[in-house]
Design an enzyme around this catalytic site. Structure first.
Site, PDB file in Angstrom:
ATOM      1  N   SER A  83      -5.741  -4.536   8.365  1.00 42.03           N
ATOM      2  CA  SER A  83      -5.378  -6.338   7.889  1.00 42.03           C
ATOM      3  C   SER A  83      -5.126  -7.065   9.147  1.00 42.03           C
ATOM      4  O   SER A  83      -4.542  -6.427  10.049  1.00 42.03           O
ATOM      5  CB  SER A  83      -4.369  -6.174   7.106  1.00 42.03           C
ATOM      6  OG  SER A  83      -4.404  -5.658   5.823  1.00 42.03           O
TER       7      SER A  83
HETATM    8  N1  SAH Z   1      -2.162  -1.279   4.986  1.00 44.28           N
HETATM    9  C1  SAH Z   1      -3.234  -0.898   5.746  1.00 44.28           C
HETATM   10  C2  SAH Z   1      -4.360  -1.827   5.439  1.00 44.28           C
HETATM   11  C3  SAH Z   1      -5.093  -1.098   4.411  1.00 44.28           C
HETATM   12  S1  SAH Z   1      -6.831  -1.462   3.624  1.00 44.28           S
HETATM   13  C4  SAH Z   1      -3.149  -1.048   7.268  1.00 44.28           C
HETATM   14  O1  SAH Z   1      -1.956  -1.458   7.576  1.00 44.28           O
HETATM   15  O2  SAH Z   1      -3.830  -0.541   8.067  1.00 44.28           O
HETATM   16  C5  SAH Z   1      -6.577  -0.951   2.255  1.00 44.28           C
HETATM   17  C6  SAH Z   1      -6.286   0.481   1.941  1.00 44.28           C
HETATM   18  O3  SAH Z   1      -6.166   0.848   0.453  1.00 44.28           O
HETATM   19  C7  SAH Z   1      -7.678   1.460   2.262  1.00 44.28           C
HETATM   20  O4  SAH Z   1      -7.201   2.652   3.167  1.00 44.28           O
HETATM   21  C8  SAH Z   1      -8.044   2.090   0.976  1.00 44.28           C
HETATM   22  O5  SAH Z   1      -8.493   3.299   1.133  1.00 44.28           O
HETATM   23  C9  SAH Z   1      -6.777   1.962   0.188  1.00 44.28           C
HETATM   24  N2  SAH Z   1      -6.860   2.017  -1.346  1.00 44.28           N
HETATM   25  C10 SAH Z   1      -7.979   1.717  -1.980  1.00 44.28           C
HETATM   26  N3  SAH Z   1      -7.655   1.991  -3.446  1.00 44.28           N
HETATM   27  C11 SAH Z   1      -6.267   2.584  -3.342  1.00 44.28           C
HETATM   28  C12 SAH Z   1      -5.763   3.416  -4.317  1.00 44.28           C
HETATM   29  N4  SAH Z   1      -6.113   3.275  -5.693  1.00 44.28           N
HETATM   30  N5  SAH Z   1      -4.713   3.956  -3.899  1.00 44.28           N
HETATM   31  C13 SAH Z   1      -4.522   3.975  -2.794  1.00 44.28           C
HETATM   32  N6  SAH Z   1      -5.002   3.463  -1.768  1.00 44.28           N
HETATM   33  C14 SAH Z   1      -6.024   2.922  -2.030  1.00 44.28           C
END
Ligand code: SAH
Length: 242
Positions: A83
């Site tokens: 993000s």
């Molecule tokens: N917090 C992260 C940004 C993540 S983007 C950082 O600091 O880099 C959102 C993430 O959520 C992605 O990696 C995606 O694979 C994950 N995601 C999507 N659906 C999900 C689910 N049902 N359970 C866990 N993770 C999920």
């Protein structure tokens, strides 16, 4: 003597070149916090200090390191993103983490948000749906010494019932509606910070009081969707068998 005079600028050059190549100039991180985060109204001094400490460039792919401190999200592979720094700061401020709090993060991604939460003193439990991202984030966090982060691959719609309840839950992918399991795993007095919606999303804070949950809308956001785990691994409605 001339040799020594020559060597000083050469050393300076070598230091600058090395630091730029690694994308880790601390002044870039300072500038990120001042210009992108504090200037937009994030006031919590502990959050600002945490954002100054976490080496964001260590959480982005090698080829994107030069852009690590810029004002936007970056691809981390598998169609996912780390993000924008400002959004990480806002979510961290809204979470109101106190040292020692048990915090659940859904969507580990690169591990960066988890590291910021750990810098705030949290014991962090972080779940990532994509196993390769979960493994890479766990390796990064371990290499950097973030032993307060416990990361695992799995479906965040289930939460992490073995470690519930949580004082704080931070969700970094957007579900269409708030997953009931996550609300169930929120402690009394706890806060769930979550983007909700499909095409139009908003950041919300759900606070559990003695008599129920109150919801606060923060502002419109755009996150990657929170995906469902495979159909072969459905989320049971009954108490979690794990
Ligand atoms: N917090 C992260 C940004 C993540 S983007 C950082 O600091 O880099 C959102 C993430 O959520 C992605 O990696 C995606 O694979 C994950 N995601 C999507 N659906 C999900 C689910 N049902 N359970 C866990 N993770 C999920």
């Amino acid at each position: 003597m001339w040799q020594r005079l020559l060597s000083v600028p050469m050393l300076v050059y070598a230091a600058l070149a090395g630091s730029a190549a690694r994308g880790d100039a601390p002044q870039e991180r300072e500038r990120m916090v001042d210009d992108q985060i504090a200037a937009r109204g994030v006031r919590d001094a502990r959050v600002l200090a945490a954002m100054r400490r976490v080496p964001r460039h260590e959480f982005v792919p090698q080829e994107a390191r030069d852009a690590a401190y810029r004002d936007h999200p970056l691809p981390i592979g598998h169609g996912q993103t780390i993000s924008q720094p400002y959004i990480v700061a806002v979510m961290s401020e809204l979470a109101r983490v106190e040292p020692g709090d048990r915090v659940l993060e859904v969507g580990t991604g690169s591990g960066y948000q988890a590291a910021v939460l750990a810098e705030l003193g949290a014991e962090v439990y972080s779940i990532e749906l994509v196993p390769e991202l979960a493994a890479r984030a766990a390796a990064t966090l371990e290499r950097l010494g973030y032993s307060a982060v416990h990361a695992r691959a799995g479906d965040g719609y289930r939460g992490w019932p073995e470690r519930a309840p949580f004082r704080v839950i931070v969700v970094t992918a957007a579900p269409p509606t708030v997953p009931p399991r996550l609300l169930d795993q929120l402690a009394v007095g706890g806060r769930l910070v979550i983007p909700v919606g499909d095409a139009l999303q908003e950041l919300q804070v759900h606070t559990r009081g003695e008599d129920g949950v109150t919801v606060e809308s923060i502002f419109p956001v755009r996150f990657v969707p929170m995906l469902r785990g495979s159909d072969a691994d459905p989320v049971p409605e009954a108490p979690d068998p794990q």
